[in-house]
Design an enzyme around this catalytic site. Structure first.
Site, mmCIF file in Angstrom:
data_model
loop_
_atom_site.group_PDB
_atom_site.id
_atom_site.type_symbol
_atom_site.label_atom_id
_atom_site.label_comp_id
_atom_site.label_asym_id
_atom_site.label_seq_id
_atom_site.Cartn_x
_atom_site.Cartn_y
_atom_site.Cartn_z
ATOM 1 N N ALA A 35 -2.739 -7.519 6.203
ATOM 2 C CA ALA A 35 -3.547 -8.375 5.312
ATOM 3 C C ALA A 35 -2.612 -9.398 4.658
ATOM 4 O O ALA A 35 -2.574 -9.562 3.440
ATOM 5 C CB ALA A 35 -4.305 -7.549 4.273
ATOM 6 N N GLY A 39 2.385 -14.447 -0.286
ATOM 7 C CA GLY A 39 3.436 -13.607 -0.869
ATOM 8 C C GLY A 39 4.293 -12.998 0.240
ATOM 9 O O GLY A 39 5.530 -13.056 0.205
ATOM 10 N N HIS A 40 3.620 -12.457 1.275
ATOM 11 C CA HIS A 40 4.371 -11.880 2.401
ATOM 12 C C HIS A 40 5.187 -12.963 3.117
ATOM 13 O O HIS A 40 6.323 -12.717 3.533
ATOM 14 C CB HIS A 40 3.407 -11.251 3.415
ATOM 15 N N GLN A 64 0.558 7.083 1.392
ATOM 16 C CA GLN A 64 0.644 6.555 0.023
ATOM 17 C C GLN A 64 -0.726 6.337 -0.612
ATOM 18 O O GLN A 64 -0.820 5.743 -1.679
ATOM 19 C CB GLN A 64 1.497 5.295 -0.025
ATOM 20 N N GLU A 151 8.955 -8.606 -5.812
ATOM 21 C CA GLU A 151 9.017 -8.145 -7.209
ATOM 22 C C GLU A 151 7.629 -7.853 -7.764
ATOM 23 O O GLU A 151 7.499 -7.250 -8.812
ATOM 24 C CB GLU A 151 9.707 -9.204 -8.080
ATOM 25 N N ASP A 153 5.583 -5.723 -6.697
ATOM 26 C CA ASP A 153 5.567 -4.256 -6.791
ATOM 27 C C ASP A 153 6.928 -3.832 -7.347
ATOM 28 O O ASP A 153 7.769 -3.291 -6.629
ATOM 29 C CB ASP A 153 5.313 -3.652 -5.403
ATOM 30 N N MET A 187 -0.207 -12.970 -5.913
ATOM 31 C CA MET A 187 -0.832 -12.768 -4.599
ATOM 32 C C MET A 187 -0.840 -11.282 -4.275
ATOM 33 O O MET A 187 0.181 -10.603 -4.441
ATOM 34 C CB MET A 187 -0.036 -13.491 -3.514
HETATM 35 O O1 PAF Z 1 4.315 -2.747 -0.410
HETATM 36 C C1 PAF Z 1 3.737 -2.326 0.610
HETATM 37 O O2 PAF Z 1 3.005 -3.057 1.285
HETATM 38 C C2 PAF Z 1 3.925 -0.883 1.020
HETATM 39 O O3 PAF Z 1 4.004 -0.049 -0.080
HETATM 40 C C3 PAF Z 1 5.110 -0.666 1.979
HETATM 41 C C4 PAF Z 1 6.435 -0.993 1.319
HETATM 42 C C5 PAF Z 1 4.937 -1.532 3.210
HETATM 43 C C6 PAF Z 1 5.175 0.791 2.428
HETATM 44 O O4 PAF Z 1 4.018 1.161 3.102
#
Ligand code: PAF
Length: 282
Positions: A35, A39-40, A64, A151, A153, A187
């Site tokens: 997705a 930001g990515h 997670q 940053e 997260d 984002m």
């Molecule tokens: O930040 C994320 O998208 C996830 O927590 C990660 C680091 C890809 C681990 O699944």
């Protein structure tokens, strides 16, 4: 635009990375759950600046998510994500299945202490074990020289740094500044859950945090300002606030005047949980 190569298995991933390393090329990694958004892309750009080759993993990590969370609903858009990787100039997409990452009989987990205490863990106690486990696997599978984390997260970034330090994982962890829209909204893939009214409320979060961080830097009253910020976030239209907390920027322990600090918050808009954080100016 050249398309990125795609590896769906650890064997294929390792073969490609091994060939790069034989040529003396350095490898950067950006772990994601897909997705993909601006930001990515900023993380990928940084990885591409710092390394010769860039691997992006796309894996929605079940470990997670708690059973009550949005694993099934989490946005999945592989074709669109691959176009985004091609546009960014990423060399390899690692897109494993859940069975490839967690084969039948999988029975291990990685648990990090230190910065994982409190904040997210108070509300999502499973979260950092899931992140640490999958990140450890991704690092062992890929063996990158460096990896870039946002940053946005912030607690996750601190946990991953601690993980690599404690377990001598030879991957340089690079933190990248949060990318925001014109209104300052961080984002996030979860912004896709919000309608216009929700977005208007969400956009208040960073403004309230920035105001509170400036006030804390000025008067040192972290307790008073976090209470006031919590109230302001609720008044802006958030239905629930999990936490607003001023923490030491390096350890995530208690913040003290004069130390580098971070103000972190998590809140709910309907069923959507948003997090954000800002620097407490010194
Ligand atoms: O930040 C994320 O998208 C996830 O927590 C990660 C680091 C890809 C681990 O699944």
């Amino acid at each position: 635009m050249p398309q990125p190569a795609i590896a769906e298995t650890v064997t294929d991933l390792r073969a490609t990375v091994r060939a790069w390393k034989r040529e003396g090329l350095s490898v950067g990694m950006v772990p994601t759950m897909g997705a993909l958004h601006e930001g990515h892309v900023s993380l990928m750009k940084l990885a591409l600046e710092k390394a010769d080759r860039c691997v992006v993993s796309i894996f929605v990590n079940p470990a997670q998510f708690a059973p009550t969370e949005d694993l099934d609903k989490y946005p999945r858009q592989l074709a669109k994500d691959l176009t985004c990787l091609a546009d960014a100039g990423v060399h390899l997409a690692f897109t494993p299945s859940a069975a490839e990452m967690y084969p039948a009989g999988f029975a291990s987990k990685v648990s990090v202490g230190g910065p994982s205490a409190g904040l997210e863990t108070d509300f999502r106690p499973h979260f950092f074990d899931g992140v640490a486990t999958v990140v450890t696997k991704l690092f062992l599978q890929t063996a990158p020289d460096l990896a870039v984390f946002g940053e946005k997260d912030y607690q996750q970034l601190c946990v991953v740094r601690q993980l690599c330090r404690d377990l001598d994982i030879p991957v340089e962890i690079i933190g990248a500044p949060t990318v925001r829209d014109a209104h300052g909204l961080a984002m996030s893939s979860r912004n896709a859950y919000l309608d216009e009214a929700g977005l208007a409320v969400a956009r208040q979060l960073n403004k309230i945090l920035r105001g509170a961080a400036a006030a804390i830097a000025k008067n040192g009253d972290a307790d008073g300002e976090t209470v006031r910020a919590r109230r302001a976030i609720q008044q802006a239209g958030f239905e629930g606030v999990d936490y607003v907390a001023a923490r030491d920027a390096l350890t995530l322990g208690e913040w003290q005047l004069g130390r580098e600090g971070r103000l972190l918050a998590a809140g709910w808009l309907g069923k959507t949980r948003l997090i954000d954080n800002v620097e407490i100016p010194t």
